[in-house]
Write a protein that holds these residues in place. Structure first.
Motif, short mmCIF file in Angstrom:
data_model
loop_
_atom_site.label_atom_id
_atom_site.label_comp_id
_atom_site.label_asym_id
_atom_site.label_seq_id
_atom_site.Cartn_x
_atom_site.Cartn_y
_atom_site.Cartn_z
N ARG A 72 -0.58 9.51 8.26
CA ARG A 72 0.68 9.12 7.88
C ARG A 72 0.90 9.79 6.45
NH1 ARG A 72 -0.78 2.64 7.85
NH2 ARG A 72 0.45 2.96 6.00
N THR A 77 2.85 7.99 -4.63
CA THR A 77 1.61 7.14 -4.79
C THR A 77 1.98 5.39 -4.56
OG1 THR A 77 0.91 8.83 -6.24
CG2 THR A 77 -0.35 6.64 -6.36
N LEU A 80 1.93 4.67 -1.04
CA LEU A 80 0.53 4.65 -0.37
C LEU A 80 -0.32 3.47 -0.91
CD1 LEU A 80 -2.08 6.01 1.02
CD2 LEU A 80 -2.30 7.30 -1.12
N LEU A 81 -0.17 3.08 -2.11
CA LEU A 81 -0.99 2.01 -2.68
C LEU A 81 -0.35 0.75 -1.80
CD1 LEU A 81 -1.32 2.71 -6.43
CD2 LEU A 81 -3.19 2.85 -4.65
N GLN A 82 0.69 0.40 -1.75
CA GLN A 82 1.30 -0.62 -0.72
C GLN A 82 0.86 -0.61 0.57
OE1 GLN A 82 5.59 -0.39 -1.30
NE2 GLN A 82 5.81 -0.98 -3.47
N ALA A 83 0.59 0.51 1.26
CA ALA A 83 0.14 0.53 2.42
C ALA A 83 -1.13 0.07 2.50
CB ALA A 83 0.49 1.88 3.31
N LEU A 84 -1.85 0.53 1.40
CA LEU A 84 -3.33 0.19 1.37
C LEU A 84 -3.53 -1.17 1.17
CD1 LEU A 84 -4.83 3.29 -0.47
CD2 LEU A 84 -5.06 2.81 1.78
N ASP A 85 -2.81 -1.69 0.29
CA ASP A 85 -2.80 -3.24 0.26
C ASP A 85 -2.61 -3.91 1.52
OD1 ASP A 85 -3.49 -2.99 -2.56
OD2 ASP A 85 -1.61 -3.13 -3.40
N GLU A 87 -2.99 -2.95 4.52
CA GLU A 87 -4.06 -3.15 5.36
C GLU A 87 -5.30 -4.00 4.96
OE1 GLU A 87 -5.52 0.93 5.67
OE2 GLU A 87 -3.46 1.78 6.52
N GLU A 88 -5.41 -4.24 3.84
CA GLU A 88 -6.40 -5.20 3.57
C GLU A 88 -6.02 -6.64 3.70
OE1 GLU A 88 -7.09 -4.76 -0.75
OE2 GLU A 88 -8.23 -2.56 -0.56
#
Length: 89
Positions: A72, A77, A80-85, A87-88
């Motif tokens: 993706r 940045t 990206l950080l929002q997408a990682l959050d 996923e958690e």
């Protein structure tokens, strides 16, 4: 684990580790803690080759992910950080 006190290495030089190296890597103990590891050139080259192969394996897997569309892209940045959050959760 093969160990030798740093004082022994200081006193005897590498003779203090030569015999131990026949049994494997040698940890040099300083201030009651392992501080150094002495290994043969052959063992060192094995470790370098293993690390190189692991690196190449990760690169190959990443290229396969790109090829198969399992990546993706993000504009910045924050995205990206929002997408990682997300996923958690």
């Amino acid at each position: 684990m093969n160990t030798v006190p740093a004082q022994e290495v200081k006193r005897r030089g590498f003779a203090a580790v030569d015999e131990l190296l026949e049994k494997g890597d040698v940890h040099v103990i300083r201030n009651n803690k392992p501080q150094y590891v002495v290994l043969t050139e052959e063992r060192y080259q094995e470790l370098v080759a293993e690390a190189q192969e692991a690196y190449l394996s990760r690169v190959r897997a990443s290229l396969e992910d790109v090829k198969d569309g399992r990546v993706r892209k993000f504009a910045n940045t924050d995205d990206l950080l929002q997408a990682l959050d997300a996923e958690e959760d």
